[in-house]
Scaffold this active site. Sequence first.
Site, PDB file in Angstrom:
ATOM      1  N   SER A  27      -6.256  -4.774  12.023  1.00 32.99           N
ATOM      2  CA  SER A  27      -5.659  -5.689  11.052  1.00 32.99           C
ATOM      3  C   SER A  27      -4.176  -5.439  10.815  1.00 32.99           C
ATOM      4  O   SER A  27      -3.476  -6.327  10.316  1.00 32.99           O
ATOM      5  CB  SER A  27      -6.403  -5.586   9.716  1.00 32.99           C
ATOM      6  OG  SER A  27      -6.429  -4.249   9.247  1.00 32.99           O
ATOM      7  N   HIS A  35      -4.139  -2.978   3.276  1.00 34.66           N
ATOM      8  CA  HIS A  35      -3.017  -3.359   4.119  1.00 34.66           C
ATOM      9  C   HIS A  35      -1.694  -3.316   3.354  1.00 34.66           C
ATOM     10  O   HIS A  35      -1.671  -3.395   2.132  1.00 34.66           O
ATOM     11  CB  HIS A  35      -3.244  -4.777   4.678  1.00 34.66           C
ATOM     12  CG  HIS A  35      -4.577  -4.952   5.308  1.00 34.66           C
ATOM     13  ND1 HIS A  35      -5.638  -5.556   4.651  1.00 34.66           N
ATOM     14  CD2 HIS A  35      -5.038  -4.602   6.517  1.00 34.66           C
ATOM     15  CE1 HIS A  35      -6.699  -5.572   5.445  1.00 34.66           C
ATOM     16  NE2 HIS A  35      -6.360  -4.991   6.577  1.00 34.66           N
ATOM     17  N   ASP A  82      -3.561  -5.221  -0.624  1.00 37.16           N
ATOM     18  CA  ASP A  82      -4.936  -5.457  -1.081  1.00 37.16           C
ATOM     19  C   ASP A  82      -5.805  -4.204  -1.097  1.00 37.16           C
ATOM     20  O   ASP A  82      -7.025  -4.298  -1.058  1.00 37.16           O
ATOM     21  CB  ASP A  82      -5.597  -6.519  -0.202  1.00 37.16           C
ATOM     22  CG  ASP A  82      -5.599  -6.118   1.275  1.00 37.16           C
ATOM     23  OD1 ASP A  82      -5.053  -5.044   1.603  1.00 37.16           O
ATOM     24  OD2 ASP A  82      -6.138  -6.876   2.104  1.00 37.16           O
TER      25      ASP A  82
END
Length: 370
Positions: free
Chosen positions: A34, A346, A343
């Site tokens: 991610s 990240h 969040d």
Amino acid sequence: MKSIISSLLALSLLSLSSTHGQCHFPAIFNFGDSNSDTGGLSAAFGQVGPPHGISFPGSPAGRYCDGRLVIDFIAESFGLPYLSPFLDSVGSNFSHGADFATAGSPIRAVNTTFRRTGYSPFSLDVQVVQFSNFHNRSQAVRSHGGIYTTLLPEANSFSKALYTIDIGQNDLTAGYFAKKTVKEIGTTDVPELISQFKTAVTNIYKEGGRYFWIHNTGPIGCLAYVIEWFPLPASDFDAHGCASPLNHLAQQFNDALEQAVTELRASLSEAAITYVDVYSIKYDLFAHAQEHGFSKSLVSCCGYGGKYNYNRKTGCGKKIIVDGKEVLIGKSCDEPDKAVVWDGIHFTQAANKIIFDKITTGLSMACHKQ
């Protein structure tokens, strides 16, 4: 010691820049999780919704961030468009590369499902297979001419492209969440992960890849989703609120990764491989948040409740039904550019931009062997 090594690296890059021209790449092929997923997981399992993407130019684009990722800034720096996810069949243009990363991807395949644990089935070995197929099929299709010549890369782009890799974080957390000890992960898992990583790079090299830009993994002990998984004693936290044992694990992985890069340089004679210490840059953001313009270091911008504004059952973008109406409770903070963490998992666009700014000098020399 880290600062000394970083200074020596900066000096060596300065010396290189005086004797070699700056690099330019016609394409970028990215592999990872991610930290560099530009929409792959969204294409496979459904679009990541708002408030993700609120700072992104134009509209949300499948990133687990308020805006741009480091890979986006890398593409911009070479005058290239943002990378289209390999898995996204709608509106994609692969003429300047492709992104094979997906959120939740590990180096080593995890024996579970995405719906159950959040780990992606597109592990690094799968991503490399996808790249190999893309390499071969794209050229066969491009030979048909017409619009395909504008949507797919030229044959020589593959040998001239930059191959970026940022992966490993999910492997370390998978072991930790499975209740393995930090020592067990370091002594048993890490060697196997590094072996598989070397195999992946070697296979990309066999497909014609020559220029590699490899990020180490970040300080996972500073991220709420890891800190809050199991209760930790106060003695495990450092002066900046990060969990030291978990950061030591990340550093152990990084030491092994750096050694692997040295070995790959020796075995892949035509490759230019750059090892990039993003761990130190990311940790500095937590340690000196205010100096970098942040008012929040460990606390998430987007989330709901708790010490770190993070709850794994009520994450960023979470909605609930109240009186028959959908209500967003996993909300963004008012100023994402004042937070390091987006969040709980990240980094924010603002943090990613600082990370990019710190590595850009080395990036301009990534086509030269070290």
